[in-house]
Design a protein around this motif. Structure first.
Motif, PDB file in Angstrom:
ATOM      1  N   SER A   1       0.703   7.322  -0.957  1.00 48.51           N
ATOM      2  CA  SER A   1      -0.137   6.686  -1.246  1.00 48.51           C
ATOM      3  C   SER A   1      -0.017   6.458  -2.405  1.00 48.51           C
ATOM      4  O   SER A   1       0.093   7.559  -3.240  1.00 48.51           O
TER       5      SER A   1
ATOM      6  N   LYS B   1       0.286  -1.226   0.047  1.00 44.94           N
ATOM      7  CA  LYS B   1      -0.095   0.407  -0.210  1.00 44.94           C
ATOM      8  C   LYS B   1       0.951   1.145   0.072  1.00 44.94           C
ATOM      9  O   LYS B   1       0.504   2.318   0.035  1.00 44.94           O
TER      10      LYS B   1
ATOM     11  N   ARG C   1       8.831  -6.475   8.500  1.00 47.17           N
ATOM     12  CA  ARG C   1       8.820  -5.045   9.060  1.00 47.17           C
ATOM     13  C   ARG C   1       9.740  -3.581   8.972  1.00 47.17           C
ATOM     14  O   ARG C   1       9.974  -2.467   9.628  1.00 47.17           O
TER      15      ARG C   1
ATOM     16  N   GLY D   1       5.561  -0.203   8.338  1.00 47.83           N
ATOM     17  CA  GLY D   1       3.851   0.546   8.242  1.00 47.83           C
ATOM     18  C   GLY D   1       3.829   1.795   9.002  1.00 47.83           C
ATOM     19  O   GLY D   1       2.585   2.352   8.593  1.00 47.83           O
ATOM     20  N   SER D   2       4.578   2.163   9.798  1.00 48.24           N
ATOM     21  CA  SER D   2       4.004   3.342  10.307  1.00 48.24           C
ATOM     22  C   SER D   2       5.451   4.972   9.766  1.00 48.24           C
ATOM     23  O   SER D   2       5.076   6.251  10.878  1.00 48.24           O
TER      24      SER D   2
ATOM     25  N   GLU E   1      10.269   1.404  10.950  1.00 54.96           N
ATOM     26  CA  GLU E   1       8.568   0.263  10.319  1.00 54.96           C
ATOM     27  C   GLU E   1       8.143   0.698   9.519  1.00 54.96           C
ATOM     28  O   GLU E   1       8.469   2.141   8.694  1.00 54.96           O
TER      29      GLU E   1
END
Length: 379
Positions: free
Chosen positions: A206, A191, A242, A259-260, A257
């Motif tokens: 995005s 994503k 990750r 994702g964050s 990280e």
């Protein structure tokens, strides 16, 4: 890698850039290149196949590997597909090229100095569509999730539809007054679309609309002069599980990280070349030509190979227990993954290797500035 620094004036971002060769660290005033150390080979290596595409000249053309296929290009406009050492097709793009290659099972994408983005059918090399980026294309396009994402010389990301080349979005951000000319490709993972930028920023956007998702500081510009404050990410980030990691020129190597965007660790290291991940280990080639192995979870040093200092060593890749780099004389070095010692080496055509080395199953693929494409196997 020969570095070209660019003055990017904020008020004239699209037009007023100039190259400053006088501050090129690999000019004639640079330190004398180290002689190759003698080694006792502990592995056997051989060239499996070789092919020629056009020369790279001042540009960095990175071969793309998809399955058994290798796609390569040269500045004169040649684009070629090679399967298991056999030339499947070779075409003339009809214009000089400056960036590439990006490829997947359907498309092969390259770019030009005028900002042209050309997508060819991977099966037969026929032109599928043509689009325009906002400036010269120096980095390999990234393909994924129905998008072709192109990084242009003005440090913008543009996303095009893989079907027809229609532009979907553009991402841009302010850049410092002085920055390094970058050939670092964006990457697409799930994503997120990720790329490094001037000022030491790693950005995730995005793929749907190009909006920023998170921003991480790989390096913090410091110093009195604009030159001292250059701290740019000029190579692609790398991902494992990750973690996403990147390295900056005159900056640091850092992992976040995925994702964050939260920073896990960072340590001082300067590199405009790049890095690789294999299992729990991160490998980095620094600006002096030393190859480092770092613990992926903590950044702790595991080993350092400094016998190739000042030989303008490429970014590393990892293959079957070896860390592989190449140098300014086209010599490909296989280092033992566990301790960095020399296992063996192979000569190519004698010209520099600036492009990232790619893995091709049991081989590595190396492209030289003189246009040689070599598949090399070691065991």
């Amino acid at each position: 890698m020969k570095k070209y620094f660019v003055i990017a004036c904020a008020a004239t971002l699209l037009g007023g850039c100039s190259v400053l060769d006088a501050i090129n660290p690999f000019s004639s005033s640079a330190p004398k290149m180290a002689e190759l150390p003698s080694i006792k080979p502990t592995a056997d290596a051989r060239v499996v196949w070789r092919e020629r595409v056009g020369k790279g000249d001042l540009y960095v053309f990175s071969p793309a590997v998809v399955g058994n296929s290798v796609y390569a290009a040269g500045v004169g406009g040649t684009v070629a597909r090679i399967d298991d050492g056999k030339l499947v097709w070779k075409i003339d793009a009809g214009m000089p090229l400056s960036g590439g290659v990006g490829a997947d099972e359907q498309l092969v994408v390259v770019g030009s100095l005028k900002g042209d983005v050309l997508a060819f059918n991977s099966a037969d090399g026929k032109l599928v569509w043509k689009a325009r980026a906002t400036a010269e294309v120096l980095a390999p396009p990234a393909i994924g999730d129905g998008l072709v994402v192109v990084r242009s010389g003005d440090n913008r990301l543009a996303a095009f539809d893989t079907t027809d080349g229609k532009r979907k979005w553009i991402y841009q951000r302010p850049i410092p007054a002085l920055s390094v000319r970058s050939t670092g490709a964006p990457i697409i993972d799930g994503k997120l679309v990720m790329a490094g930028f001037p000022g030491g920023k790693l950005i995730a956007v995005s793929p749907n609309n190009g909006a920023a998702v998170w921003e991480g500081a790989v390096a913090l510009p410091k110093g009195v002069t604009e030159l001292d404050r250059v701290a740019d990410i000029t190579s692609p980030p790398v991902i494992s599980g990750r973690y996403i990691c990147a390295v900056a020129y005159q900056g640091r190597v850092a992992c976040f990280e995925l994702g964050s965007g939260q920073q896990v660790w960072a340590r001082d290291m300067s590199s405009a070349l790049g890095l690789a991940i294999d299992g729990p280990t991160l490998f980095v080639t620094d600006d002096k030509g030393a190859v480092h192995a770092l613990d992926l979870a903590s950044g702790a040093s595991l080993w350092k190979q400094d016998k190739l200092m000042t030989r303008k060593v490429s970014a590393p890749t990892v293959l079957r227990g070896f860390v592989v780099v190449a140098d300014v004389e086209g010599v490909v070095h296989f280092l033992n993954r566990e301790d960095g010692s020399f296992a063996t080496r192979v000569k190519t055509d004698g010209s520099p290797v600036r492009a990232p080395i790619r893995s091709l199953r049991s081989s590595v693929v190396v492209q030289t500035i003189d246009g040689g494409v070599f598949a090399i196997e070691a065991e």
